[in-house]
Scaffold this motif. Structure first.
Motif, mmCIF file in Angstrom:
data_model
loop_
_atom_site.group_PDB
_atom_site.id
_atom_site.type_symbol
_atom_site.label_atom_id
_atom_site.label_comp_id
_atom_site.label_asym_id
_atom_site.label_seq_id
_atom_site.Cartn_x
_atom_site.Cartn_y
_atom_site.Cartn_z
ATOM 1 N N GLN A 1 22.121 -108.438 37.611
ATOM 2 C CA GLN A 1 23.267 -107.793 36.972
ATOM 3 C C GLN A 1 24.404 -107.574 37.953
ATOM 4 N N GLY A 2 25.535 -107.210 37.389
ATOM 5 C CA GLY A 2 26.683 -106.890 38.221
ATOM 6 C C GLY A 2 26.579 -105.488 38.778
ATOM 7 N N LEU A 3 27.676 -105.033 39.388
ATOM 8 C CA LEU A 3 27.701 -103.719 39.999
ATOM 9 C C LEU A 3 28.241 -102.681 39.015
ATOM 10 N N ARG A 4 27.621 -101.503 39.033
ATOM 11 C CA ARG A 4 28.099 -100.401 38.213
ATOM 12 C C ARG A 4 28.456 -99.222 39.117
ATOM 13 N N LEU A 5 29.592 -98.618 38.831
ATOM 14 C CA LEU A 5 30.126 -97.568 39.686
ATOM 15 C C LEU A 5 29.429 -96.240 39.417
ATOM 16 N N ILE A 6 28.954 -95.607 40.499
ATOM 17 C CA ILE A 6 28.278 -94.316 40.380
ATOM 18 C C ILE A 6 29.279 -93.188 40.638
ATOM 19 N N TYR A 7 29.856 -93.180 41.817
ATOM 20 C CA TYR A 7 30.856 -92.189 42.223
ATOM 21 C C TYR A 7 31.877 -92.883 43.112
ATOM 22 N N TYR A 8 33.072 -92.295 43.172
ATOM 23 C CA TYR A 8 34.046 -92.749 44.131
ATOM 24 C C TYR A 8 34.840 -91.565 44.652
ATOM 25 N N SER A 9 35.433 -91.769 45.821
ATOM 26 C CA SER A 9 36.217 -90.723 46.465
ATOM 27 C C SER A 9 37.481 -91.349 47.019
ATOM 28 N N GLN A 10 38.607 -90.802 46.636
ATOM 29 C CA GLN A 10 39.879 -91.361 47.103
ATOM 30 C C GLN A 10 40.380 -90.641 48.349
ATOM 31 N N ILE A 11 39.804 -89.475 48.623
ATOM 32 C CA ILE A 11 40.266 -88.707 49.766
ATOM 33 C C ILE A 11 39.184 -87.695 50.130
ATOM 34 N N VAL A 12 39.232 -87.201 51.335
ATOM 35 C CA VAL A 12 38.251 -86.214 51.785
ATOM 36 C C VAL A 12 38.257 -84.998 50.864
ATOM 37 N N ASN A 13 37.062 -84.466 50.615
ATOM 38 C CA ASN A 13 36.848 -83.282 49.787
ATOM 39 C C ASN A 13 37.183 -83.480 48.315
ATOM 40 N N ASP A 14 37.242 -84.737 47.908
ATOM 41 C CA ASP A 14 37.489 -85.018 46.494
ATOM 42 C C ASP A 14 36.671 -86.225 46.084
ATOM 43 N N PHE A 15 36.046 -86.192 44.921
ATOM 44 C CA PHE A 15 35.316 -87.345 44.413
ATOM 45 C C PHE A 15 35.289 -87.277 42.888
ATOM 46 N N GLN A 16 35.076 -88.433 42.299
ATOM 47 C CA GLN A 16 35.105 -88.572 40.845
ATOM 48 C C GLN A 16 33.859 -89.298 40.371
ATOM 49 N N LYS A 17 33.416 -88.977 39.164
ATOM 50 C CA LYS A 17 32.278 -89.673 38.578
ATOM 51 C C LYS A 17 32.690 -91.067 38.130
ATOM 52 N N GLY A 18 31.771 -91.986 38.307
ATOM 53 C CA GLY A 18 31.932 -93.316 37.752
ATOM 54 C C GLY A 18 31.227 -93.416 36.411
ATOM 55 N N ASP A 19 30.852 -94.630 36.066
ATOM 56 C CA ASP A 19 30.265 -94.864 34.746
ATOM 57 C C ASP A 19 28.830 -94.368 34.603
ATOM 58 N N ILE A 20 28.114 -94.259 35.722
ATOM 59 C CA ILE A 20 26.690 -93.921 35.640
ATOM 60 C C ILE A 20 26.329 -92.803 36.618
ATOM 61 N N ALA A 21 27.077 -91.699 36.602
ATOM 62 C CA ALA A 21 26.907 -90.637 37.597
ATOM 63 C C ALA A 21 25.697 -89.740 37.344
ATOM 64 N N GLU A 22 25.152 -89.756 36.142
ATOM 65 C CA GLU A 22 24.069 -88.826 35.829
ATOM 66 C C GLU A 22 22.856 -89.059 36.721
ATOM 67 N N GLY A 23 22.370 -87.970 37.324
ATOM 68 C CA GLY A 23 21.211 -88.077 38.204
ATOM 69 C C GLY A 23 21.560 -88.353 39.656
ATOM 70 N N TYR A 24 22.840 -88.413 39.957
ATOM 71 C CA TYR A 24 23.307 -88.655 41.330
ATOM 72 C C TYR A 24 24.277 -87.548 41.744
ATOM 73 N N SER A 25 24.387 -87.337 43.049
ATOM 74 C CA SER A 25 25.406 -86.427 43.566
ATOM 75 C C SER A 25 25.932 -86.972 44.884
ATOM 76 N N VAL A 26 27.154 -86.587 45.223
ATOM 77 C CA VAL A 26 27.773 -87.062 46.464
ATOM 78 C C VAL A 26 28.519 -85.904 47.127
#
Lengths: 112, 114
Positions: B41-66
């Motif tokens: 399969q292809g890649l699915r986004l879990i979480y991303y962070s555009q800057i320090v101390n900030d992050f956003q959920k991706g498509d499959i964030a449930e069960g993960y933390s960053v």
């Protein structure tokens, strides 16, 4: 929801032959990337396409982008065994508040 | 040499355990990403962070933390709430979160739940 579809999913081709991999996507974007992945390895960036009509070539691979048709192609010329890998396209949707969306990949096997 | 490192390369986890995957970059990139790849399969986004101390959920964030306490580090914790965590996890970075071209990927961590 954005869909990114690649075809074919599996491609077996003889050395020396030409072929094209297609990447279709379902919404507007003018930025698209191609990556290569060898088995068990990470992704390696191949091409960056940043505008409609962009064409990039590296060795036996050439990538193009038609944003109006929402289509990118990866053309293989005179395939060699070393090109055997999985190829992914990724659509860049960051300017709309989203992120990258990857296709399902095309697994290419070049047969001697 | 500049690049992205991930550790460990292989990780085995018992059911019910939390595990943390490391991702470090010395490219001075602002944005960092975590993807999950399942076989064929292809890649699915879990979480991303555009800057320090900030992050956003991706498509499959449930069960993960960053967390993103430092620019160069973006660890991913796979919690016991993730029902099917066996997969190949890829960390990536880009110069910024909006306008930079492409992403640079680490070598990946293969997680297996026993």
């Amino acid at each position: 929801e954005l869909k990114v579809e690649q075809n074919p999913l599996f491609l077996s081709m003889q050395e020396g032959k030409n072929y094209t991999i297609y990447c279709n996507y379902s919404t507007t974007s003018d930025r698209l990337y191609w990556y290569r992945q060898d088995p068990g390895k990470s992704l390696e960036s191949l091409f960056v396409l940043l505008s409609n009509g962009a064409v990039k070539q590296e060795g036996r691979l050439m990538a193009s982008l038609d944003t109006k048709a929402r289509l990118s192609t990866l053309h293989i010329t005179a395939a060699v065994h070393d090109l055997s890998a999985t190829y992914f396209c990724a659509v860049d949707m960051r300017n709309t508040g989203n992120q990258f969306y990857f296709g399902t990949g095309t697994s290419l096997t070049v047969i001697p | 040499d500049g690049g992205i490192t991930q550790s460990p390369k292989y990780l085995f986890r018992k059911e019910g355990q939390n595990v943390t995957l490391s991702c470090e970059q010395n490219l001075n990139h602002d944005a960092m990403y975590w993807y999950r790849q399942d076989p064929g399969q292809g890649l699915r986004l879990i979480y991303y962070s555009q800057i320090v101390n900030d992050f956003q959920k991706g498509d499959i964030a449930e069960g993960y933390s960053v967390s993103r306490e430092k620019k160069e580090s973006f660890p991913l914790t796979v919690t016991s709430a993730q029902k099917n965590p066996t997969a190949f996890y890829l960390c990536a970075s880009s110069i910024d979160g909006v306008w930079s071209d492409t992403q640079y990927f680490g070598p990946g961590t293969r997680l297996t739940v026993l």
